[in-house]
Design an enzyme around this catalytic site. Structure first.
Site, mmCIF file in Angstrom:
data_model
loop_
_atom_site.group_PDB
_atom_site.id
_atom_site.type_symbol
_atom_site.label_atom_id
_atom_site.label_comp_id
_atom_site.label_asym_id
_atom_site.label_seq_id
_atom_site.Cartn_x
_atom_site.Cartn_y
_atom_site.Cartn_z
ATOM 1 C CE LYS A 170 1.874 -0.271 6.793
ATOM 2 N NZ LYS A 170 1.298 -0.071 8.155
ATOM 3 N N GLY A 201 5.449 -0.405 10.638
ATOM 4 C CA GLY A 201 5.566 1.050 10.678
ATOM 5 C C GLY A 201 4.338 1.765 10.183
ATOM 6 N N GLY A 203 1.778 3.768 7.803
ATOM 7 C CA GLY A 203 1.339 3.599 6.417
ATOM 8 C C GLY A 203 1.912 4.655 5.501
ATOM 9 N N GLY A 207 4.183 2.087 3.847
ATOM 10 C CA GLY A 207 3.255 1.750 2.757
ATOM 11 C C GLY A 207 3.554 2.580 1.522
ATOM 12 C CB CYS A 279 -14.405 -4.945 4.468
ATOM 13 S SG CYS A 279 -13.927 -6.655 4.257
ATOM 14 C CD GLU A 377 -16.036 0.472 5.403
ATOM 15 O OE1 GLU A 377 -15.077 1.239 5.238
ATOM 16 O OE2 GLU A 377 -15.996 -0.743 5.156
HETATM 17 P P1 NAD Z 1 -6.377 2.083 6.250
HETATM 18 O O1 NAD Z 1 -6.614 2.301 4.799
HETATM 19 O O2 NAD Z 1 -6.289 3.245 7.140
HETATM 20 O O3 NAD Z 1 -5.005 1.273 6.459
HETATM 21 C C1 NAD Z 1 -4.747 0.053 5.818
HETATM 22 C C2 NAD Z 1 -3.236 -0.137 5.703
HETATM 23 O O4 NAD Z 1 -2.711 0.865 4.835
HETATM 24 C C3 NAD Z 1 -2.504 0.011 7.032
HETATM 25 O O5 NAD Z 1 -1.452 -0.934 7.090
HETATM 26 C C4 NAD Z 1 -1.955 1.427 6.950
HETATM 27 O O6 NAD Z 1 -0.819 1.618 7.755
HETATM 28 C C5 NAD Z 1 -1.626 1.525 5.473
HETATM 29 N N1 NAD Z 1 -1.525 2.903 4.951
HETATM 30 C C6 NAD Z 1 -2.042 4.046 5.479
HETATM 31 N N2 NAD Z 1 -1.710 5.106 4.721
HETATM 32 C C7 NAD Z 1 -0.982 4.627 3.681
HETATM 33 C C8 NAD Z 1 -0.376 5.230 2.533
HETATM 34 N N3 NAD Z 1 -0.436 6.547 2.299
HETATM 35 N N4 NAD Z 1 0.265 4.429 1.663
HETATM 36 C C9 NAD Z 1 0.333 3.101 1.864
HETATM 37 N N5 NAD Z 1 -0.212 2.481 2.926
HETATM 38 C C10 NAD Z 1 -0.866 3.220 3.823
HETATM 39 O O7 NAD Z 1 -7.503 1.071 6.682
HETATM 40 P P2 NAD Z 1 -7.801 0.489 8.139
HETATM 41 O O8 NAD Z 1 -8.417 1.582 8.936
HETATM 42 O O9 NAD Z 1 -6.586 -0.210 8.649
HETATM 43 O O10 NAD Z 1 -8.881 -0.643 7.778
HETATM 44 C C11 NAD Z 1 -10.220 -0.382 7.640
HETATM 45 C C12 NAD Z 1 -10.615 -0.323 6.174
HETATM 46 O O11 NAD Z 1 -10.230 -1.509 5.488
HETATM 47 C C13 NAD Z 1 -12.121 -0.240 5.995
HETATM 48 O O12 NAD Z 1 -12.437 0.695 4.997
HETATM 49 C C14 NAD Z 1 -12.487 -1.647 5.540
HETATM 50 O O13 NAD Z 1 -13.687 -1.737 4.823
HETATM 51 C C15 NAD Z 1 -11.322 -2.013 4.710
HETATM 52 N N6 NAD Z 1 -11.235 -3.464 4.541
HETATM 53 C C16 NAD Z 1 -11.497 -4.022 3.314
HETATM 54 C C17 NAD Z 1 -11.457 -5.405 3.155
HETATM 55 C C18 NAD Z 1 -11.714 -6.062 1.825
HETATM 56 O O14 NAD Z 1 -11.348 -7.212 1.668
HETATM 57 N N7 NAD Z 1 -12.321 -5.385 0.877
HETATM 58 C C19 NAD Z 1 -11.143 -6.200 4.246
HETATM 59 C C20 NAD Z 1 -10.892 -5.599 5.466
HETATM 60 C C21 NAD Z 1 -10.927 -4.223 5.612
#
Ligand code: NAD
Length: 469
Positions: A170, A201, A203, A207, A279, A377
């Site tokens: 996803k 789609g 999250g 997700g 991140c 963050e």
């Molecule tokens: P996000 O958590 O908003 O979304 C990540 C993914 O989760 C997306 O595909 C989104 O559609 C999905 N999602 C959203 N709600 C969901 C739900 N209820 N259930 C399942 N899936 C769902 O994050 P973002 O804004 O896309 O990315 C930024 C964040 O990611 C920052 O906090 C960053 O630090 C973190 N990040 C961490 C790493 C790591 O390796 N630790 C790497 C990159 C980014």
């Protein structure tokens, strides 16, 4: 304009069960760059069923068969690298040199690493009277963010393939293009039907459906902390393994030596890469209090020297990914000013001359570690500089964070730097730079619980079985 209106399920491009699309916005222009289909739980059911059927065969494929497939994928991936990089730039605004360079290079690196690890990985070993086997965990739900979109997809998809798992990906709704091209690459390379599937789609719909699905065995998630928590709750009823790679507020300690100004400049420049949407970015820069003035001058010059603009041009920084993210960054900049942090460079609003696109100013604050801008963050081009009295104090500040993802130490005295690194409560620490695709990557504390990259990335997708006697 790109129109990606089908999902990849069971080895074929298929229409969504219920047609629904969403526009994708180019963050550099604010114009619509294309459309993607938005799936429903019924699409997830189809994809999971295909992955379950394929698991029976793929889980008992030989290492040689999987190596053959990964090498074929490598050929197709290499041919389409330019196109992938252009897609990354269009979907999330990375400068084109970064998109077609490091972004795409990370994917290539994870693929090569999966091949290298698989060549010598021990799926079975005798330990005393016990035969220890590592077996693919099953059907995996892979949920990824938009910030390094190709990196995060490839660091999951290739280890899952290499270990004999099947998966449903996803991708992020904001940056869906590079994943779509990757699915085309996997199809062209001949990944058997159902071994890899992709549903685009929202999250909260796709997700969540994956996280709750009774026939999904594990979820590998990279993204924000609140969503990671929600996924863990959703997955709890079916006792799934959940790998979480979450956010960070990583400290970069610059030692008190003659390279201080150069190291501060490097750290400031590093913070602005990918518009600060990394991140593991070193977003808290710790410098000796006694040399604060020198550090601030170096940081100001470095931040002011970052060329911001159209990512298709020769710039150091493009826009942030979306209007929403731009607002988040602006709120934090305002918050920093309100809570009394000293603005050293940048500030609110767009850089001069840019009146369209989600551009931020490369921003630097002198702050203290208890301020909101030092604890949360921001995920944008905002660096906070904090003074320390001595190295013990530097470690104390570095560890005084809810997160523990990355860390950096720079200075001439390598032994002193490594001694500090040993004391930092965080998953990966870079000492005077360096890069290693085989180094495990993941977080302490609220930065998550998994380890991706290299051999450790394989273990995320494996169950351990003991055959005793
Ligand atoms: P996000 O958590 O908003 O979304 C990540 C993914 O989760 C997306 O595909 C989104 O559609 C999905 N999602 C959203 N709600 C969901 C739900 N209820 N259930 C399942 N899936 C769902 O994050 P973002 O804004 O896309 O990315 C930024 C964040 O990611 C920052 O906090 C960053 O630090 C973190 N990040 C961490 C790493 C790591 O390796 N630790 C790497 C990159 C980014």
């Amino acid at each position: 304009m790109r129109h990606y209106t089908q999902f990849y399920i069971d080895g074929a491009w298929v229409d969504p069960v219920t047609p629904q699309t969403a526009e994708v916005i180019n963050p550099a222009t604010e114009a619509v760059s294309g459309t993607i289909a938005l799936g429903s739980p019924a699409d997830v059911d189809r994809a999971v069923a295909a992955a379950r059927r394929a698991f029976a065969g793929w889980s008992v494929s030989t290492v040689a068969e999987r190596l053959d497939l990964l090498r074929t994928i490598q050929g197709v991936y290499t041919r389409r690298m330019q196109e992938l990089g252009e897609a990354v730039t269009e979907e999330m605004g990375a400068p084109i040199a970064l998109g077609t360079g490091f972004h795409v290079g990370l994917g290539a690196g994870h693929l090569q690493t999966a091949i290298e690890v698989l060549e010598s990985f021990r799926f079975e070993e005798q330990r005393g009277p016990t035969l220890l086997r590592r077996e693919p965990i099953g059907v995996c739900g892979l949920i990824t963010p938009w910030n390094w979109p190709l990196n995060q997809v490839t660091v999951k998809v290739f280890p899952a393939l290499a270990t004999g798992c099947t998966s449903v990906l996803k991708p992020p709704q904001l940056a869906p293009y590079s994943a779509q091209i990757l699915a085309e690459i996997l199809h062209e390379a001949g990944v058997p039907a159902g071994v890899f599937n992709m549903v685009q789609g929202q999250g909260s719909v796709i997700g969540a459906a994956l996280s709750r699905h009774p026939d999904v065995d594990m979820i590998s998630f990279t993204g924000s902390e609140p969503v990671g928590v929600q996924i863990s709750k959703d997955a709890a009823d079916t006792v799934k393994r959940v790998g979480l790679e979450l956010g960070g507020k990583s400290a970069w300690i610059v030692l008190d030596d003659e390279d201080l100004a150069a190291n501060v400049a490097a750290a400031t420049g590093g913070m602005m890469v990918n518009a600060g949407q990394t991140c593991s970015a070193g977003s808290r820069l710790l410098v000796p209090k006694a040399r604060m003035a020198e550090a601030l001058a170096a940081a100001r010059d470095a931040a002011n020297g970052v060329a911001v603009g159209d990512p298709l041009g020769e710039v150091g920084m493009g826009p942030v990914v979306s209007k929403g993210q731009w607002n988040v960054v602006q709120d934090y900049i305002r918050k920093g000013i309100e809570e009394g942090a000293e603005l050293i460079a940048g500030g609110p609003g767009r850089p001069e001359g840019l009146d369209k696109g989600f551009y931020c100013k490369p921003t630097v604050f002198k702050a203290s570690n208890n301020m909101v801008i030092a604890r949360e963050e921001i995920f944008g081009p905002v660096l906070v500089i904090i003074g320390y009295d001595d190295t013990d104090h530097a470690v104390e500040i570095a560890n005084d964070s809810p997160f523990g993802l990355g860390g950096y130490v720079s200075g001439r005295d390598r032994e002193a730097a490594i001694a500090l690194a040993r004391r930092m409560r965080t998953g990966a620490i870079w000492v005077n730079g360096g890069f290693d695709f085989h180094a495990p990557f993941g977080g302490y504390k609220r930065s998550g619980n998994g380890r991706e990259w290299g051999e450790h990335g394989f273990h995320e997708y494996l169950e351990v079985k003991s055959i005793i006697g």
